[in-house]
Design a protein around this motif. Structure first.
Motif, PDB file in Angstrom:
ATOM      1  N   ASP A 123       1.055  -1.131  -0.076  1.00  0.00           N
ATOM      2  CA  ASP A 123       0.016   0.025   0.051  1.00  0.00           C
ATOM      3  C   ASP A 123       0.841   1.292  -0.003  1.00  0.00           C
ATOM      4  N   GLY A 124       0.542   2.197  -0.591  1.00  0.00           N
ATOM      5  CA  GLY A 124       1.200   3.643  -0.649  1.00  0.00           C
ATOM      6  C   GLY A 124       0.352   4.872  -1.002  1.00  0.00           C
ATOM      7  N   GLY A 125      -0.761   4.844   0.118  1.00  0.00           N
ATOM      8  CA  GLY A 125      -1.524   5.934   0.142  1.00  0.00           C
ATOM      9  C   GLY A 125      -2.427   5.775  -1.018  1.00  0.00           C
ATOM     10  N   ASP A 126      -2.745   7.086  -1.951  1.00  0.00           N
ATOM     11  CA  ASP A 126      -3.684   6.829  -3.041  1.00  0.00           C
ATOM     12  C   ASP A 126      -2.957   5.935  -4.253  1.00  0.00           C
ATOM     13  N   HIS A 127      -1.862   5.486  -4.111  1.00  0.00           N
ATOM     14  CA  HIS A 127      -1.130   4.580  -5.302  1.00  0.00           C
ATOM     15  C   HIS A 127      -0.875   3.423  -4.483  1.00  0.00           C
ATOM     16  N   LEU A 128      -0.810   2.491  -5.415  1.00  0.00           N
ATOM     17  CA  LEU A 128      -0.356   1.037  -5.200  1.00  0.00           C
ATOM     18  C   LEU A 128       1.155   0.976  -5.524  1.00  0.00           C
ATOM     19  N   ILE A 129       2.095   0.210  -4.656  1.00  0.00           N
ATOM     20  CA  ILE A 129       3.362   0.108  -5.159  1.00  0.00           C
ATOM     21  C   ILE A 129       3.412  -1.442  -5.325  1.00  0.00           C
ATOM     22  N   LEU A 130       3.925  -1.466  -7.004  1.00  0.00           N
ATOM     23  CA  LEU A 130       4.067  -2.729  -7.564  1.00  0.00           C
ATOM     24  C   LEU A 130       5.287  -3.417  -7.667  1.00  0.00           C
ATOM     25  N   VAL A 131       5.642  -4.459  -7.029  1.00  0.00           N
ATOM     26  CA  VAL A 131       7.220  -4.825  -7.259  1.00  0.00           C
ATOM     27  C   VAL A 131       7.215  -5.898  -8.319  1.00  0.00           C
ATOM     28  N   GLY A 132       7.805  -5.900  -9.356  1.00  0.00           N
ATOM     29  CA  GLY A 132       7.967  -6.960 -10.432  1.00  0.00           C
ATOM     30  C   GLY A 132       9.368  -7.245 -10.642  1.00  0.00           C
ATOM     31  N   GLN A 133       9.180  -9.031 -10.957  1.00  0.00           N
ATOM     32  CA  GLN A 133      10.566  -9.497 -11.229  1.00  0.00           C
ATOM     33  C   GLN A 133      10.667  -9.449 -12.557  1.00  0.00           C
ATOM     34  N   GLY A 134      12.029  -9.199 -13.041  1.00  0.00           N
ATOM     35  CA  GLY A 134      12.031  -9.011 -14.460  1.00  0.00           C
ATOM     36  C   GLY A 134      12.372 -10.607 -14.945  1.00  0.00           C
ATOM     37  N   GLU A 135      11.618 -10.999 -16.132  1.00  0.00           N
ATOM     38  CA  GLU A 135      11.724 -12.279 -16.742  1.00  0.00           C
ATOM     39  C   GLU A 135      12.377 -12.137 -18.272  1.00  0.00           C
ATOM     40  N   PHE A 136      12.079 -10.917 -18.825  1.00  0.00           N
ATOM     41  CA  PHE A 136      12.552 -11.027 -20.150  1.00  0.00           C
ATOM     42  C   PHE A 136      12.887  -9.670 -20.469  1.00  0.00           C
ATOM     43  N   LEU A 137      14.088  -9.373 -20.981  1.00  0.00           N
ATOM     44  CA  LEU A 137      14.800  -8.195 -21.290  1.00  0.00           C
ATOM     45  C   LEU A 137      14.758  -7.746 -23.059  1.00  0.00           C
ATOM     46  N   TYR A 138      14.476  -6.625 -23.381  1.00  0.00           N
ATOM     47  CA  TYR A 138      14.533  -6.406 -24.731  1.00  0.00           C
ATOM     48  C   TYR A 138      15.545  -5.004 -24.820  1.00  0.00           C
ATOM     49  N   GLU A 139      16.418  -4.974 -25.589  1.00  0.00           N
ATOM     50  CA  GLU A 139      17.232  -3.914 -25.781  1.00  0.00           C
ATOM     51  C   GLU A 139      17.705  -3.515 -27.379  1.00  0.00           C
ATOM     52  N   PRO A 140      16.684  -2.939 -27.927  1.00  0.00           N
ATOM     53  CA  PRO A 140      16.773  -2.827 -29.384  1.00  0.00           C
ATOM     54  C   PRO A 140      17.929  -1.882 -29.679  1.00  0.00           C
ATOM     55  N   GLU A 141      18.508  -1.913 -30.805  1.00  0.00           N
ATOM     56  CA  GLU A 141      19.671  -1.062 -31.076  1.00  0.00           C
ATOM     57  C   GLU A 141      19.071   0.122 -31.458  1.00  0.00           C
ATOM     58  N   THR A 142      19.424   1.144 -30.704  1.00  0.00           N
ATOM     59  CA  THR A 142      18.962   2.511 -31.144  1.00  0.00           C
ATOM     60  C   THR A 142      20.068   3.419 -30.512  1.00  0.00           C
ATOM     61  N   GLN A 143      20.097   4.730 -31.341  1.00  0.00           N
ATOM     62  CA  GLN A 143      20.893   5.790 -31.112  1.00  0.00           C
ATOM     63  C   GLN A 143      20.306   6.869 -30.249  1.00  0.00           C
ATOM     64  N   SER A 144      18.975   6.565 -29.832  1.00  0.00           N
ATOM     65  CA  SER A 144      18.112   7.400 -29.292  1.00  0.00           C
ATOM     66  C   SER A 144      18.732   7.950 -27.737  1.00  0.00           C
ATOM     67  N   SER A 145      18.366   8.913 -26.897  1.00  0.00           N
ATOM     68  CA  SER A 145      18.580   9.266 -25.729  1.00  0.00           C
ATOM     69  C   SER A 145      17.156   9.283 -24.982  1.00  0.00           C
ATOM     70  N   PRO A 146      17.178   9.261 -23.658  1.00  0.00           N
ATOM     71  CA  PRO A 146      16.263   9.114 -22.819  1.00  0.00           C
ATOM     72  C   PRO A 146      15.216  10.323 -23.060  1.00  0.00           C
ATOM     73  N   LEU A 147      13.734  10.283 -22.776  1.00  0.00           N
ATOM     74  CA  LEU A 147      13.085  10.973 -22.603  1.00  0.00           C
ATOM     75  C   LEU A 147      12.912  11.566 -21.139  1.00  0.00           C
ATOM     76  N   LEU A 148      12.998  12.783 -21.009  1.00  0.00           N
ATOM     77  CA  LEU A 148      13.065  13.267 -19.461  1.00  0.00           C
ATOM     78  C   LEU A 148      11.764  14.039 -19.248  1.00  0.00           C
ATOM     79  N   PHE A 149      11.506  13.889 -17.707  1.00  0.00           N
ATOM     80  CA  PHE A 149      10.359  14.702 -17.132  1.00  0.00           C
ATOM     81  C   PHE A 149      11.000  15.376 -15.958  1.00  0.00           C
ATOM     82  N   TYR A 150      10.810  16.781 -15.848  1.00  0.00           N
ATOM     83  CA  TYR A 150      11.193  17.590 -14.869  1.00  0.00           C
ATOM     84  C   TYR A 150      10.393  18.823 -14.941  1.00  0.00           C
ATOM     85  N   GLN A 151       9.654  19.172 -13.701  1.00  0.00           N
ATOM     86  CA  GLN A 151       8.908  20.199 -13.401  1.00  0.00           C
ATOM     87  C   GLN A 151       7.649  20.202 -14.483  1.00  0.00           C
ATOM     88  N   GLY A 152       7.046  19.212 -14.657  1.00  0.00           N
ATOM     89  CA  GLY A 152       5.903  19.103 -15.356  1.00  0.00           C
ATOM     90  C   GLY A 152       5.960  19.344 -16.883  1.00  0.00           C
TER      91      GLY A 152
END
Ligand SMILES: Cc1cc2nc3c(=O)[nH]c(=O)nc-3n(C[C@H](O)[C@H](O)[C@H](O)COP(=O)(O)O)c2cc1C
Length: 162
Positions: A123-152
């Protein structure tokens, strides 16, 4: 404490952006944008996400007991906006994805995706905390950088010159 002040302070922590995907009760793809993500454990490989108790994706995820985390690239701001809408519309229209090994929607053009089984919930107040166990990984070839989020706002990574 006022909610608006809390949001303002929390927004000063820069994050990446993920889309959490799973299957609804009819086996249709469903998903939502989430930045409340963290890597949790190496051995076993665990991660956690926090989802609003009112989100439609959460209901399906708890029934399916599995989900995929897709790390968005800076070319995917539109994908993030699309998956941040409520589920009345089909968010997967015109979105490139394929079925992963667990049958979950793995989005195209991401930096990486992880298919997880649901390991735990807390339980996390108005949210639920979900713990996931990694089963399969995918890492496509890409030159891209991450999308970031800051101050809305969406941002792009900028290397610091040293
Ligand atoms: C950048 C960004 C990050 C978000 N992060 C979260 C999050 O971590 N947890 C959450 O519950 N909602 C988050 N949201 C809001 C959900 O994406 C939004 O409520 C969505 O409509 C839920 O969809 P659903 O009800 O169809 O599942 C975020 C939205 C944006 C734009």
């Amino acid at each position: 404490m006022e909610g608006i002040a809390w949001r303002g302070i929390m927004g000063k922590f820069a994050t990446g952006v993920t889309v959490i995907t799973t299957l609804d009760e009819a086996g249709r793809p469903i998903g939502m944008t989430a930045n409340a993500f963290t890597s949790l454990s190496l051995e076993p490989p665990l991660l956690l996400i926090c989802l609003d108790k009112g989100s439609s994706t959460l209901v399906s995820l708890l029934a399916a007991r599995k989900f995929a985390v897709n790390f968005l690239a800076d070319t995917q701001e539109e994908v993030s906006r699309r998956f941040a809408r409520k589920s009345e519309t089909d968010k997967f229209d015109e979105v490139d994805y394929r079925e992963g090994e667990l049958g979950l929607p793995v989005l195209g053009s991401c930096l990486a995706s992880v298919e997880c089984s649901l390991a735990d919930t807390l339980d996390g107040g108005d949210h639920l905390i979900l713990v996931g166990q990694g089963e399969f990984l995918y890492e496509p070839e890409t030159q891209s950088s991450p999308l970031l989020f800051y101050q809305g706002k969406y941002r792009a990574l900028q290397a610091l010159e040293i």
